[in-house]
Scaffold this active site. Sequence first.
Site, mmCIF file in Angstrom:
data_model
loop_
_atom_site.group_PDB
_atom_site.id
_atom_site.type_symbol
_atom_site.label_atom_id
_atom_site.label_comp_id
_atom_site.label_asym_id
_atom_site.label_seq_id
_atom_site.Cartn_x
_atom_site.Cartn_y
_atom_site.Cartn_z
ATOM 1 N N THR A 319 0.834 -1.206 0.000
ATOM 2 C CA THR A 319 0.000 0.000 0.000
ATOM 3 C C THR A 319 0.860 1.243 0.000
ATOM 4 O O THR A 319 2.009 1.209 0.426
ATOM 5 C CB THR A 319 -0.869 0.079 1.276
ATOM 6 O OG1 THR A 319 0.009 0.236 2.402
ATOM 7 C CG2 THR A 319 -1.710 -1.168 1.457
ATOM 8 N N SER A 320 0.271 2.340 -0.480
ATOM 9 C CA SER A 320 0.942 3.635 -0.404
ATOM 10 C C SER A 320 -0.093 4.709 -0.105
ATOM 11 O O SER A 320 -1.212 4.648 -0.598
ATOM 12 C CB SER A 320 1.630 3.950 -1.740
ATOM 13 O OG SER A 320 2.126 5.280 -1.697
ATOM 14 N N PRO A 321 0.308 5.713 0.706
ATOM 15 C CA PRO A 321 -0.589 6.844 0.961
ATOM 16 C C PRO A 321 -0.418 7.891 -0.141
ATOM 17 O O PRO A 321 -1.107 8.906 -0.149
ATOM 18 C CB PRO A 321 -0.072 7.393 2.294
ATOM 19 C CG PRO A 321 1.393 7.120 2.235
ATOM 20 C CD PRO A 321 1.559 5.823 1.473
#
Length: 755
Positions: A319-321
Amino acid sequence: MWHPLVRAPSDPSSLVAEVSDGIRFLVAMFHKSLLYITAFFASSGLYSLKPTTSSVYGVWAQSQPQYLLGLGIGDITGPVVETNMMGYASLAQTNTGLHMRQRSRAWIIADSSNPSDRVVFINADIAMGDTGIRRSIVDQLSSQYPGLYSNTNIALVSTHQHSGVGGYLENLLPQITSLGYVKETADAIVAGTVLAVQRAHDSLQPGNLRLGNTTILDANINRSPSAYLANPAEERAKYQWDQDKDLSLLRFEDSNGNARGFLSFFPVHGTSLYENNTLVSSDNKGMAAHIYEAMVEPDSMPGNVTFIAGFTQSNVGDTSPNTLGAFCESPGQAWDGLPCDFDHSTCGNRTEDCHGRGPGFRISDFESNRMIAQLQVDGAKSLMDTPQTLAPVSGPVSWVHTYMNMSFRSFSLPNGTTVQTCPPAMGYSFAGGTTDGPGAFDFIQGDNSSDPQNPFWEIVKGAVTPFPNAEQIACQYPKPILLNTGFAQIPYSWSPHTVDIQILQVGQLVMLIMPGEMTTMAGRRLRDAVRSTLISSGVIGEDAYVVVAGPANTYGHYIATREEYSVQRYEGASTIFGQWTLDSYIDKYTSLVQFLNPSFTAQPASDAAPQDQTKNAITLRTPVIVDNPPIGKKFGDVLADVQTSSSYHAGDTVVAQFVGANPRNNLRLERTFLTVDQLVNGNWKAVKSDSHPSTKYEWLRTNLILGFSTVNISWTIENGTPQGTYRITYIGDSKPLIGSISSFTGHSSNFTVSA
Ligand SMILES: *[C@@H]1O[C@H](CO)[C@@H](O)[C@H](O)[C@H]1NC(C)=O
Ligand SMILES: *[C@@H]1O[C@H](CO)[C@@H](O)[C@H](O)[C@H]1NC(C)=O
Ligand SMILES: *[C@@H]1O[C@H](CO)[C@@H](O)[C@H](O)[C@H]1NC(C)=O
Ligand SMILES: *[C@@H]1O[C@H](CO)[C@@H](O)[C@H](O)[C@H]1NC(C)=O
Ligand SMILES: *[C@@H]1O[C@H](CO)[C@@H](O)[C@H](O)[C@H]1NC(C)=O
Ligand SMILES: *[C@@H]1O[C@H](CO)[C@@H](O)[C@H](O)[C@H]1NC(C)=O
Ligand SMILES: *[C@@H]1O[C@H](CO)[C@@H](O)[C@H](O)[C@H]1NC(C)=O
Ligand SMILES: *[C@@H]1O[C@H](CO)[C@@H](O)[C@H](O)[C@H]1NC(C)=O
Ligand SMILES: *[C@@H]1O[C@H](CO)[C@@H](O)[C@H](O)[C@H]1NC(C)=O
């Protein structure tokens, strides 16, 4: 994420020279029915949340609360200057001050009919759980509360943030950029975490729990979609997104139904603040917790709260913000501003220019951080505000913990084929980093300069990890091995071989405490397998609800699916125990489900606990030698004052510079390096601390030999700040060459804030 192969700053002054010397020295030396809500709508109080519809409530009869609940918080902030930060593992990311303090938050859940059945869930605002830190926390709690808290029922979960103080991990590999072990960091994490659990213990009172979930669409993206696409099409077709978008929440209530806090689970990397930030902070999870706690108790200082908000990390791996996507920052090149290459996340064949962009990119990474935090806060609040929509939690409190040696662990897949895991090793793409923090893979090519470089390469060049033998090469296939860490034991183990396997159960909720970063699909497979086993074995009914929390306890790096592993992006390359890593976890976690059954008294077999390595730890940090004020000045004197000729307004930033001293002299845990004071009825009242997101503390050594330094304190005035007279106060501690450390205080001039 975690990768250490990043270029050192081109500025050869500062720490780098000392660093290289130190490393050269290192190189030379060697390396957890029925439940009823009580009349919560009848109650009032600070945290009472009014039901939007009350019809549902008549349905439930009143009863004794089923659980004993305790919540607590503690300050775990290590040295905020001259210390490497943990997450990106960039040597250049040496801290220079403080934005927000790091905290540990603890939740204790005991069965009120059998109070010794209890679990402790700790959500520490650190990059990853660690064996050494956990051992110290368990030792202290088990001796203070014999028979209550132990190695098996305490879970040390991290928020996986990337802007905290480093140096606390036990294995050698993650110590490289921090120049070895930093005892001050480890001690601060242990002390603050133990305090958080003590406070939780002291706050134990009868209450109930409720469980539910909501969807948050815009707070995460998949940063390795090309690897996700390697998973079988029919499996991917079961899901709408290539990321889990559900935030699961466990609501903690007192016996009147008033909310006391919550635990939430949502996967998004703590990489909102970039690798070039050098102010210690809490990234998006810690920020979300602060925003929520401040919303419930607006007049409390950060960390001095009783309502505890838990934003816990989940299957975070891919995941990445940085939700806008990854783009090339290559000024002057044709591809500048274009999206990075899909398969390799490169720009012009290089990884270094490819950067993920958060939603506040046009403003700053701090704004992106606030936005990703607010999305999680909004999701959690929507659930907390509608308890009638949440399922009451009921059933026993249970747990199981064991150690699993992942080196050549042989086990059977569900189809009967025997496979094995491998001693740890890092693949080449590990060095490439990710779009949240690009590596510098090309750095190894043409390395012929004498410029200051990542001292890690000095180790790689000088001592390296042993060359993998044919068995390890075959076991790790198809990963090309860059660092054969499983075979590197000098001067102590580079990577963990043995990991903590732990499950906490509270009624129908089962929390899988994971020693690593599971990718989206890996998390789904594990949850599904465990849920099926819980139901088929009769431990829990169809309402079994399974969540993943991690990275926790021991840092076993990444856990990708076998298909993702074959692609060998960063997550696959960092899946250290080989292609059967996930399957080994699925095998172990499902086999432990039977031990959750209260009637099952046998204990699971366990491999040996990992050895304590901290006593062998190498530390290359130098202590603070001396602080002095320049001639004619005293510590705390104002060097650059606030503006007094005219008023400040909301949105303005007030800055004052002081004659400073090294903040390493006193970490001021549970306290502050600064206050913003407001004149109220003729008395000064502290209204802001160093942990408010609106304040920043920056320290600069101006003369190493003479011991001079300056401190800048800034406050960006929030909307709604009352008009009035204010001042900035700096609280420091100085170290004489001979004698003891003493504290001092300095004040800026008075200034006014008007509407
Ligand atoms: C969210 O809650 C619903 C209703 O309990 C459940 O069916 C669903 O599986 C939950 N989602 C997740 C991700 O657990
Ligand atoms: C930090 O890095 C980001 C991403 O590369 C960049 O946009 C930003 O300008 C940098 N900030 C500073 C202060 O260099
Ligand atoms: C913390 O809160 C308590 C109770 O609200 C208050 O008495 C105390 O002064 C506060 N401490 C600090 C440091 O703000
Ligand atoms: C990147 O590598 C490919 C394949 O080697 C090559 O064709 C291409 O020209 C390279 N691009 C740049 C900008 O160097
Ligand atoms: C882990 O298991 C392997 C293979 O059985 C064994 O060689 C090794 O000694 C074990 N490691 C530890 C720390 O027990
Ligand atoms: C069992 O499953 C594994 C993983 O999908 C596969 O590699 C193996 O060939 C299968 N074995 C048999 C006997 O079908
Ligand atoms: C390093 O390599 C570059 C290009 O290969 C070459 O031009 C340069 O002279 C080399 N520097 C040294 C110190 O050998
Ligand atoms: C600290 O404040 C001084 C005086 O306002 C300013 O010149 C300097 O740039 C500031 N330094 C930092 C790191 O913000
Ligand atoms: C700031 O305000 C305080 C309280 O009114 C007063 O005692 C003090 O003299 C003022 N400081 C200056 C520099 O005017």
